[in-house]
Scaffold this motif. Structure first.
Motif, short mmCIF file in Angstrom:
data_model
loop_
_atom_site.label_atom_id
_atom_site.label_comp_id
_atom_site.label_asym_id
_atom_site.label_seq_id
_atom_site.Cartn_x
_atom_site.Cartn_y
_atom_site.Cartn_z
N ILE A 169 0.92 -1.46 0.32
CA ILE A 169 -0.27 0.09 0.77
C ILE A 169 0.87 1.08 -0.45
O ILE A 169 0.53 2.17 -0.57
CB ILE A 169 -1.10 0.31 0.82
CG1 ILE A 169 -2.10 0.78 1.51
CG2 ILE A 169 -0.22 0.00 2.08
CD1 ILE A 169 -2.52 1.21 -0.20
N ARG A 170 2.15 0.96 0.39
CA ARG A 170 3.14 2.50 0.40
C ARG A 170 3.47 2.50 -0.87
O ARG A 170 3.74 3.92 -1.64
CB ARG A 170 4.05 1.86 1.35
CG ARG A 170 3.57 2.15 3.21
CD ARG A 170 5.22 1.79 3.94
NE ARG A 170 4.90 0.24 3.41
CZ ARG A 170 6.44 -0.09 4.14
NH1 ARG A 170 6.89 0.49 4.97
NH2 ARG A 170 6.46 -1.40 4.02
N ALA A 171 3.61 1.84 -2.12
CA ALA A 171 3.94 1.86 -3.07
C ALA A 171 2.84 2.62 -3.63
O ALA A 171 3.32 3.92 -4.70
CB ALA A 171 4.36 0.49 -3.84
N ILE A 172 2.06 2.48 -3.65
CA ILE A 172 0.35 2.57 -4.37
C ILE A 172 0.49 3.96 -3.58
O ILE A 172 0.11 5.03 -4.86
CB ILE A 172 -0.75 1.44 -3.60
CG1 ILE A 172 -0.80 0.09 -3.85
CG2 ILE A 172 -2.11 2.77 -4.36
CD1 ILE A 172 -1.77 -0.57 -4.18
N ARG A 173 0.56 4.39 -2.46
CA ARG A 173 0.55 6.13 -2.42
C ARG A 173 1.60 6.57 -2.44
O ARG A 173 1.61 8.05 -3.27
CB ARG A 173 0.64 6.04 -0.37
CG ARG A 173 0.28 7.20 0.07
CD ARG A 173 -0.28 7.13 1.64
NE ARG A 173 -0.90 6.43 2.29
CZ ARG A 173 -2.66 7.19 2.07
NH1 ARG A 173 -2.65 8.24 1.86
NH2 ARG A 173 -3.17 6.16 2.60
N PRO A 187 0.57 6.71 -6.63
CA PRO A 187 -1.49 5.53 -7.99
C PRO A 187 -1.49 6.08 -9.12
O PRO A 187 -2.46 5.23 -9.40
CB PRO A 187 -2.27 6.94 -6.78
CG PRO A 187 -1.31 7.77 -6.70
CD PRO A 187 -0.32 8.19 -6.46
N ALA A 188 -0.63 7.07 -9.62
CA ALA A 188 -0.80 6.68 -11.36
C ALA A 188 -0.12 5.66 -12.06
O ALA A 188 -1.25 5.03 -12.70
CB ALA A 188 -0.85 7.91 -11.48
N ALA A 189 0.55 5.73 -11.11
CA ALA A 189 1.69 4.25 -11.29
C ALA A 189 0.91 3.11 -11.99
O ALA A 189 0.27 2.06 -12.58
CB ALA A 189 3.18 3.90 -11.50
N PHE A 190 0.36 3.13 -10.24
CA PHE A 190 -0.36 1.35 -10.17
C PHE A 190 -1.41 1.33 -11.32
O PHE A 190 -1.98 -0.05 -11.53
CB PHE A 190 -1.20 1.60 -8.71
CG PHE A 190 -1.35 0.25 -8.08
CD1 PHE A 190 -1.28 -0.60 -7.78
CD2 PHE A 190 -2.88 0.31 -7.96
CE1 PHE A 190 -1.59 -2.08 -7.61
CE2 PHE A 190 -3.65 -0.56 -7.76
CZ PHE A 190 -2.96 -1.52 -7.55
N ASP A 191 -2.80 2.53 -11.02
CA ASP A 191 -3.63 2.42 -11.50
C ASP A 191 -3.73 2.47 -13.40
O ASP A 191 -4.37 1.61 -14.51
CB ASP A 191 -4.45 3.88 -11.81
CG ASP A 191 -5.04 4.04 -10.96
OD1 ASP A 191 -5.49 3.52 -9.73
OD2 ASP A 191 -5.75 5.08 -10.09
N LEU A 192 -2.21 2.47 -13.88
CA LEU A 192 -1.82 1.80 -15.35
C LEU A 192 -1.39 1.01 -15.49
O LEU A 192 -2.07 0.23 -16.63
CB LEU A 192 -0.44 3.16 -15.27
CG LEU A 192 -0.33 2.81 -17.54
CD1 LEU A 192 -1.29 3.81 -18.17
CD2 LEU A 192 1.12 3.88 -17.28
N ASP A 193 -0.52 -0.11 -14.30
CA ASP A 193 -0.66 -0.93 -14.72
C ASP A 193 -1.86 -2.42 -14.16
O ASP A 193 -1.98 -3.20 -15.40
CB ASP A 193 0.19 -1.71 -13.36
CG ASP A 193 2.00 -1.10 -13.97
OD1 ASP A 193 2.38 -0.56 -14.81
OD2 ASP A 193 2.32 -1.32 -12.58
N LEU A 194 -3.17 -1.51 -13.84
CA LEU A 194 -4.12 -2.16 -13.85
C LEU A 194 -4.48 -2.38 -14.82
O LEU A 194 -5.30 -3.29 -15.43
CB LEU A 194 -5.38 -2.09 -12.95
CG LEU A 194 -4.70 -2.28 -10.90
CD1 LEU A 194 -5.32 -1.14 -9.88
CD2 LEU A 194 -3.83 -3.52 -10.63
N GLN A 195 -4.73 -0.77 -15.74
CA GLN A 195 -5.25 -1.01 -16.93
C GLN A 195 -4.96 -2.05 -17.86
O GLN A 195 -5.45 -1.97 -18.99
CB GLN A 195 -5.42 1.00 -17.09
CG GLN A 195 -5.79 0.80 -18.89
CD GLN A 195 -5.68 3.10 -18.83
OE1 GLN A 195 -5.65 3.62 -18.26
NE2 GLN A 195 -6.14 3.21 -19.94
#
Length: 446
Positions: free
Chosen positions: A4-8, A11-19
């Motif tokens: 969760i710390r990496a997501i915080r 967050p944009a990079a995390f959402d891009l990977d999920l996309q």
């Protein structure tokens, strides 16, 4: 499991990977859950800190003989103590909700993974074609096996239902030979340590490698909190759960030949004939535990070890890099080895080699202590088939079939078959031993 710390932090990079995985953005939801967890932690901490402060105030009031003030402080302490269990429950529930949400999200794909919605987006990495001529088409394995009387699906159905098989005679021995050959290759030439693990594991082990909770319907529950393993990846990877390794111990490389059990819940109507998709099958598994900076290199090494099996058997195959829409839940990047099946006139998967980064390690709390620097880090885990024994049997039968119904045994397997060079139908062997023919031969000699 995600950090969760990496997501915080991004967050944009995390959402891009999920996309890239075909998922909607989730960072906002996850960070809100983390905020709720932090608020619950803060409330519990504030309660404890106030009680600690009041304990000092009570002491000071009693020393000053101010009984009224001491009583007032003690009443507040009693109220805070009564509130504490509820605050601790809220803290635990908030953490549990966040962890459950994080556990349900697939791993982030590596940047070099091709994008695609399904298997049509996979990209060929390389291929191998044996020097000898190989069949482009032929009979399917179940036609060869049933005609020989050495592969019995009807008997298996009477025993266990659909998606099981009974192998007999030399076909049973050939399957055993394949597994033994693979183990010998990986232990003597590739540096893997052979392990004989349990095939019943608990919830925690299945969670650690991400079979649970998402893929519960694909597993066979054995009762009393036990599960039949879908692959030896589960016990082999969990050998390092809750451990802190020294960096000098890495990499760890394990291999095992085990029965595997899968419900095939999502495979209704697919591959219903033959041995391609069974509830029970044997597989040689490869697992590596590495330091983070070595995992990409180890992935290529593991792939080469699995390829070596098929090269030794001189079976044609190709390697596919799976796209974002076809790779497994826990994988950062996956190579599938697909062997040529003349009976189907197509390539079919026989091995899947994946690097998972620290995704499984976080679920298992598997860490190592670097030689330089302080603290501990999560290990990286990798797994691959080295290879699926049943599918290797199918590939040998179809690629080495002869017009008379016999199957030539690849030279690499002949030492494991007592020098036998081909498998013939029992009827053909009986004809070769026909007493009438033997008598006729004796008469000719006289």
């Amino acid at each position: 499991m995600h950090d969760i710390r990496a997501i915080r932090d991004n967050p944009a990079a995390f959402d891009l990977d999920l996309q890239r995985r075909g998922l909607a953005p989730l960072s906002g939801e996850l960070l809100a859950l983390d905020d709720a967890r932090k608020a619950a932690v803060s409330a519990a901490q504030a309660n404890q800190e106030r009680r600690n402060a009041l304990a000092k105030e009570i002491g000071a009031a009693k020393k000053a003989k101010d009984e009224a003030r001491a009583r007032e402080f003690m009443e507040e302490v009693a109220r805070l103590k009564a509130e504490a269990p509820e605050l601790e429950t809220q803290q635990g529930e908030a953490a549990k909700i966040l962890d459950a949400r994080l556990a349900a999200i697939p791993n982030r794909p590596n940047p070099d993974v091709p994008e695609g919605a399904d298997e049509h987006g996979n990209v060929e990495y390389r291929r191998f074609e044996p020097t000898h001529p190989w069949l482009e088409k032929g009979r399917q394995h179940f036609e060869i096996g049933e005609a020989s009387g050495l592969m019995d699906f009807e008997a298996a159905a009477r025993l266990s239902g659909s998606r099981f098989v009974v192998l007999k005679g030399q076909l049973a021995r050939l399957e055993r030979a394949l597994g033994q050959f693979m183990l010998d290759l990986h232990t003597s030439e590739h540096g893997y340590t052979e392990v004989a693990p349990p095939i019943l594991v608990r919830d925690e082990a299945m969670f650690g490698t991400a079979q649970l909770p998402k893929f519960r319907d694909d597993q066979f529950a054995a009762g009393d909190g036990y599960w039949l393993i879908p692959t030896a990846e589960v016990p082999l990877t969990n050998l390092v759960r809750e451990a802190i390794l020294a960096e000098d111990e890495l990499p760890l490389r394990f291999t095992a030949l085990t029965p595997c059990f899968r419900a095939e819940a999502g495979a209704a109507g697919r591959d219903t004939r033959g041995m391609l998709r069974q509830h029970q099958f044997n597989k040689v598994e490869l697992v590596s535990i590495t330091a983070p900076e070595k995992s990409a290199e180890e992935h290529e090494r593991m792939l080469a070890c699995a390829e070596a099996v098929l090269k030794a058997l001189e079976l044609p195959f190709r390697v596919m890099t799976l796209c974002t829409g076809d790779m497994g839940f826990a994988s950062q990047k996956t190579y599938d080895i697909e062997v040529w099946m003349p009976g189907q006139e197509t390539y079919r998967e026989i091995s899947s080699c994946s690097v998972c980064g620290d995704f499984q390690a976080r679920r298992m709390n598997a860490r190592f202590r670097p030689k330089e620097g302080k603290g501990v880090q999560f290990v990286h885990t990798l797994n691959g088939s080295g290879v699926a024994v049943g599918r290797a049997l199918i590939a040998v039968m179809e690629n080495y079939q002869n017009p008379d119904g016999s199957v030539t045994i690849p030279s690499a397997l002949q030492p494991y078959m007592g020098g036998l060079t081909r498998i013939e139908a029992p009827a053909a062997k009986d004809a070769a031993k026909d007493p009438a023919k033997d008598a006729a031969k004796e008469g000719t000699k006289s």
